[in-house]
Design a protein around this motif. Sequence first.
Motif, PDB file in Angstrom:
ATOM      1  N   ALA A 250       3.994   7.967  -0.908  1.00 34.28           N
ATOM      2  CA  ALA A 250       2.568   8.274  -0.793  1.00 34.28           C
ATOM      3  C   ALA A 250       1.742   7.001  -0.962  1.00 34.28           C
ATOM      4  N   GLY A 251       0.775   6.819  -0.093  1.00 35.44           N
ATOM      5  CA  GLY A 251      -0.071   5.627  -0.208  1.00 35.44           C
ATOM      6  C   GLY A 251      -1.407   5.822   0.486  1.00 35.44           C
TER       7      GLY A 251
ATOM      8  N   ILE B 266       2.148   2.626   6.167  1.00 35.80           N
ATOM      9  CA  ILE B 266       2.846   1.726   7.088  1.00 35.80           C
ATOM     10  C   ILE B 266       3.478   2.534   8.219  1.00 35.80           C
ATOM     11  N   GLU B 267       4.137   3.618   7.842  1.00 36.50           N
ATOM     12  CA  GLU B 267       4.753   4.489   8.854  1.00 36.50           C
ATOM     13  C   GLU B 267       3.678   5.062   9.774  1.00 36.50           C
ATOM     14  N   ALA B 268       2.558   5.425   9.170  1.00 40.27           N
ATOM     15  CA  ALA B 268       1.462   5.996   9.961  1.00 40.27           C
ATOM     16  C   ALA B 268       0.968   4.988  10.988  1.00 40.27           C
TER      17      ALA B 268
ATOM     18  N   CYS C 196       0.813  -1.219   0.000  1.00 39.79           N
ATOM     19  CA  CYS C 196       0.000   0.000   0.000  1.00 39.79           C
ATOM     20  C   CYS C 196       0.845   1.266   0.000  1.00 39.79           C
ATOM     21  N   GLY C 197       2.170   1.126  -0.146  1.00 41.24           N
ATOM     22  CA  GLY C 197       3.042   2.301  -0.061  1.00 41.24           C
ATOM     23  C   GLY C 197       3.543   2.472   1.358  1.00 41.24           C
TER      24      GLY C 197
ATOM     25  N   ILE D  47      -4.285  10.335   2.355  1.00 42.70           N
ATOM     26  CA  ILE D  47      -3.013  10.045   1.708  1.00 42.70           C
ATOM     27  C   ILE D  47      -1.923  10.209   2.767  1.00 42.70           C
ATOM     28  N   ALA D  48      -1.128   9.159   2.961  1.00 48.61           N
ATOM     29  CA  ALA D  48      -0.053   9.248   3.954  1.00 48.61           C
ATOM     30  C   ALA D  48       1.297   9.159   3.267  1.00 48.61           C
ATOM     31  N   LEU D  49       2.247   9.948   3.735  1.00 51.53           N
ATOM     32  CA  LEU D  49       3.616   9.904   3.214  1.00 51.53           C
ATOM     33  C   LEU D  49       4.584   9.825   4.390  1.00 51.53           C
ATOM     34  N   ARG D  50       5.711   9.205   4.154  1.00 54.19           N
ATOM     35  CA  ARG D  50       6.761   9.257   5.159  1.00 54.19           C
ATOM     36  C   ARG D  50       7.606  10.479   4.857  1.00 54.19           C
TER      37      ARG D  50
END
Length: 401
Positions: free
Chosen positions: A226-227, A79-81, A74-75, A93-96
């Motif tokens: 981004a995922g 996962i980081e979130a 899923c990007g 939309i989540a980004l590291r």
Amino acid sequence: MQKILLVICDGLGDRPTKKFGGKTPLEAAKTKNLDRLAANGLTGTMNAVDRKLYPDSDKAHLSIFGYPLGKYYCGRGPIEAAGIGLKLRKGDIALRANIATVDQKGIIVDRRAGRIESVQKFVKKLDGIKINGTRIFVKAGTGYRAVVVVRGKGLSEKVTQNDPKKIGVKPLKFMAENSSGNAERTAEILNAFTERAHEILLMHPENLKRKKLGLLEANYLLCRGAGKVKYIPGFKKKYGLKATVIAGAGMYKGIAKIVGMKVLKVKGATGLPNTNVKAKFLAAKKALKKFDFVFVHVKAADSFGEDGNAEGKKKFIEKIDRAAKEFLDLKNTVIAVTADHSTPCELKKHSSDAVPVLVAGQGIKGGQVKEFSERACRKGTLGHLSGLQLMPKLLRLSGRR
Ligand code: ZN
């Protein structure tokens, strides 16, 4: 049926180096306990992801846990979130992100702001910014890491990153990966956000302090991965295993959480070289009483590889080995020790060189291999595995399949 203990030493694999007379850091390190486990068990090598792909840690772990990437990846952002306990909503939309340092001309001088130890105070000022009908959340991860979440209508994860992954250049602009209006809108929002964040960080009191102390300022957000969240069947559903994770770094807790593992807190587990490996291994041993599957992640060998620090990597491997003494007397447990990928010190990044694998436990007979290392394990009877082949092996050896 035996329990399963999976120990992943991130970035453990390496290449022969002159510094150690042609040995790899793992070969040069004194590892009598891991060697003992290898001698008493089965050995082999593994490429967790297809050799043609860059072996990112998240993809490698998802593969090792038995989930084909095409269907389940899923990007990195989501996962980081999950790793820092952020609950994403559908459509987010989540980004590291890395907090980085750019100079007055906007050129990146350090992608990790001197490996700053915490970004908590910095991201507080960035959390909740509104842009173009969306709301943006920023939360601190471990060390220089953070997570950026864009919440609102009409967003797409099909955007590029602004992290050029090198220094001496300006950050990139986010761009749409397709011509959908949503991707374009998301890229625009992210560009506006990172500019605004930069302005805020430049004036941040902590940075004024850092400047005075001659430290690198934490003044730019480099975002990638981004995922959007995806449905993934957890370990209980997929394997019938009650599973738990012991990890210091957020990303690994995140990926384990996504596959339904319970996150255990262990005092002293930091994901950094100062981590208390022994405390983690003792906690793992204890967790085996309650759980069917225990995953332990140890991060720092990878960080030493990325810094090109072969001596540090060797010493950290020896620290892992000393703690691994705790695993010599495991009962009713199949233990696997391996890595998600290699991080050769000479490359300062991940490589697709195969990593060593050892699997030991009751009823498993040792073979010819007496040493846990990249080269020795090539002669092992497990042969060469893909990431997806590891879980079925462990399930069989533990009498579960
Ligand atoms: Zn890794």
